[in-house]
Scaffold this motif. Sequence first.
Motif, PDB file in Angstrom:
ATOM      1  N   ALA A 136      16.690  -1.792   3.987  1.00  0.00           N
ATOM      2  CA  ALA A 136      16.190  -1.885   5.145  1.00  0.00           C
ATOM      3  C   ALA A 136      15.011  -2.680   5.181  1.00  0.00           C
ATOM      4  N   VAL A 137      14.789  -3.391   6.188  1.00  0.00           N
ATOM      5  CA  VAL A 137      13.753  -4.217   6.471  1.00  0.00           C
ATOM      6  C   VAL A 137      12.576  -3.488   6.772  1.00  0.00           C
ATOM      7  N   ALA A 196       9.741   1.255   4.028  1.00  0.00           N
ATOM      8  CA  ALA A 196      10.251  -0.100   3.550  1.00  0.00           C
ATOM      9  C   ALA A 196       8.942  -1.168   3.948  1.00  0.00           C
ATOM     10  N   VAL A 197       7.930  -0.818   4.251  1.00  0.00           N
ATOM     11  CA  VAL A 197       6.684  -1.547   4.730  1.00  0.00           C
ATOM     12  C   VAL A 197       5.604  -1.065   3.728  1.00  0.00           C
ATOM     13  N   ALA A 198       5.555  -0.128   2.756  1.00  0.00           N
ATOM     14  CA  ALA A 198       4.537   0.105   1.954  1.00  0.00           C
ATOM     15  C   ALA A 198       5.212   0.862   0.790  1.00  0.00           C
ATOM     16  N   PRO A 199       4.447   0.827  -0.264  1.00  0.00           N
ATOM     17  CA  PRO A 199       4.993   1.671  -1.599  1.00  0.00           C
ATOM     18  C   PRO A 199       5.758   2.943  -1.446  1.00  0.00           C
ATOM     19  N   THR A 200       5.270   3.698  -0.367  1.00  0.00           N
ATOM     20  CA  THR A 200       5.940   4.816  -0.121  1.00  0.00           C
ATOM     21  C   THR A 200       6.219   5.077   1.442  1.00  0.00           C
ATOM     22  N   VAL A 201       6.734   6.161   2.006  1.00  0.00           N
ATOM     23  CA  VAL A 201       6.874   6.154   3.190  1.00  0.00           C
ATOM     24  C   VAL A 201       5.588   6.494   3.857  1.00  0.00           C
ATOM     25  N   LEU A 202       5.271   5.995   5.209  1.00  0.00           N
ATOM     26  CA  LEU A 202       4.060   6.112   5.667  1.00  0.00           C
ATOM     27  C   LEU A 202       3.878   7.319   7.134  1.00  0.00           C
ATOM     28  N   SER A 235       1.756  -1.031  13.285  1.00  0.00           N
ATOM     29  CA  SER A 235       1.608  -2.202  12.455  1.00  0.00           C
ATOM     30  C   SER A 235       0.449  -2.404  11.487  1.00  0.00           C
ATOM     31  N   ALA A 236      -0.851  -1.845  11.895  1.00  0.00           N
ATOM     32  CA  ALA A 236      -1.913  -1.836  11.080  1.00  0.00           C
ATOM     33  C   ALA A 236      -1.800  -1.194  10.017  1.00  0.00           C
ATOM     34  N   ALA A 237      -0.956  -0.054   9.820  1.00  0.00           N
ATOM     35  CA  ALA A 237      -0.926   1.005   8.866  1.00  0.00           C
ATOM     36  C   ALA A 237      -0.120   0.094   7.613  1.00  0.00           C
ATOM     37  N   CYS A 238       0.764  -0.773   8.062  1.00  0.00           N
ATOM     38  CA  CYS A 238       1.859  -1.286   6.980  1.00  0.00           C
ATOM     39  C   CYS A 238       1.182  -2.269   6.158  1.00  0.00           C
ATOM     40  N   ASN A 239       1.837  -2.058   4.976  1.00  0.00           N
ATOM     41  CA  ASN A 239       1.476  -3.144   3.786  1.00  0.00           C
ATOM     42  C   ASN A 239       2.509  -3.388   3.182  1.00  0.00           C
ATOM     43  N   PRO A 240       3.491  -4.250   3.416  1.00  0.00           N
ATOM     44  CA  PRO A 240       4.601  -4.684   3.363  1.00  0.00           C
ATOM     45  C   PRO A 240       4.596  -5.886   2.174  1.00  0.00           C
ATOM     46  N   ILE A 241       5.359  -6.402   1.618  1.00  0.00           N
ATOM     47  CA  ILE A 241       5.553  -7.478   0.759  1.00  0.00           C
ATOM     48  C   ILE A 241       6.326  -8.517   1.294  1.00  0.00           C
ATOM     49  N   ASP A 242       6.258  -9.888   0.848  1.00  0.00           N
ATOM     50  CA  ASP A 242       7.124 -10.935   1.379  1.00  0.00           C
ATOM     51  C   ASP A 242       8.472 -10.771   0.228  1.00  0.00           C
ATOM     52  N   ASP A 243       9.476 -10.818   0.864  1.00  0.00           N
ATOM     53  CA  ASP A 243      10.645 -10.739   0.183  1.00  0.00           C
ATOM     54  C   ASP A 243      11.832 -11.316   0.793  1.00  0.00           C
ATOM     55  N   LYS A 244      13.033 -11.155   0.282  1.00  0.00           N
ATOM     56  CA  LYS A 244      14.118 -11.803   1.027  1.00  0.00           C
ATOM     57  C   LYS A 244      14.490 -11.234   2.376  1.00  0.00           C
ATOM     58  N   ARG A 245      13.950  -9.877   2.554  1.00  0.00           N
ATOM     59  CA  ARG A 245      14.161  -9.407   3.649  1.00  0.00           C
ATOM     60  C   ARG A 245      13.395  -9.848   4.962  1.00  0.00           C
ATOM     61  N   GLY A 246      12.267 -10.254   4.660  1.00  0.00           N
ATOM     62  CA  GLY A 246      11.292 -10.991   5.714  1.00  0.00           C
ATOM     63  C   GLY A 246       9.910 -11.335   5.179  1.00  0.00           C
ATOM     64  N   THR A 247       9.073 -11.559   5.905  1.00  0.00           N
ATOM     65  CA  THR A 247       7.665 -11.919   5.729  1.00  0.00           C
ATOM     66  C   THR A 247       6.965 -10.685   6.027  1.00  0.00           C
ATOM     67  N   VAL A 248       5.645 -10.657   5.319  1.00  0.00           N
ATOM     68  CA  VAL A 248       4.754  -9.637   5.697  1.00  0.00           C
ATOM     69  C   VAL A 248       4.493  -9.366   7.238  1.00  0.00           C
TER      70      VAL A 248
END
Length: 204
Positions: A107-108, A132-138, A165-178
């Motif tokens: 998942a993105v 998929a937007v933080a180390p664990t489910v938010l 959106s404000a709660a998310c802390n994703p990483i840049d990877d092949k799925r998409g940018t932060v």
Amino acid sequence: DIGDPRVGVLTAAELEEALPPTGAIDLAEQAVSWVTFARALVAAGATAIVTGASGEREVPVEQIPTAPGKTSLADGEFVSEIRIPRQQKGGSDAYLRSIPRTEMDIAVVGAGACLVLDASGTCTSARIAVGAVAPTVLLVEDASKALVGSKLDDAAVAKAMAAVSAACNPIDDKRGTVAYRKAMAGVLAKRVIEIARERAGGNR
């Protein structure tokens, strides 16, 4: 009264057999892996029965993972059962995820909503979860607060989107940018809220 729905212990092989194979269905709307299943469970308010040498304890599902590949389980403990709260009158839920392509089970962003509406259409309870937007489910409590007490009007949903959106802390990877993944989390949150609202209308 048989109580809340429950899921007992499954081995990896049994879980794989019970779930559809990757790419066999519309992955954007179906849970086909344990990770996806867990995100939906968090939105639904599910709890886990953790069993070990000292006995059993019941904890919210969101408290089991602590980081990628790590859990809060002590040595010798395992999840023996998942308990899913019975849906209330006027309640419904929805889960969606965005993936790079249909043959990949990665998942993105994933988002789930569990709502309860009263007879007037006012939201009395809301749980919004994203993955998929933080180390664990938010579990995004600010999004829930934005919805409860409203009739899920555009302004309330927009506040929930912003909170997600404000709660998310994703990483840049092949799925998409932060930036993309934070924005997509808000979009998916809006969509699952709308789906759950529509479904709840037929459950009042």
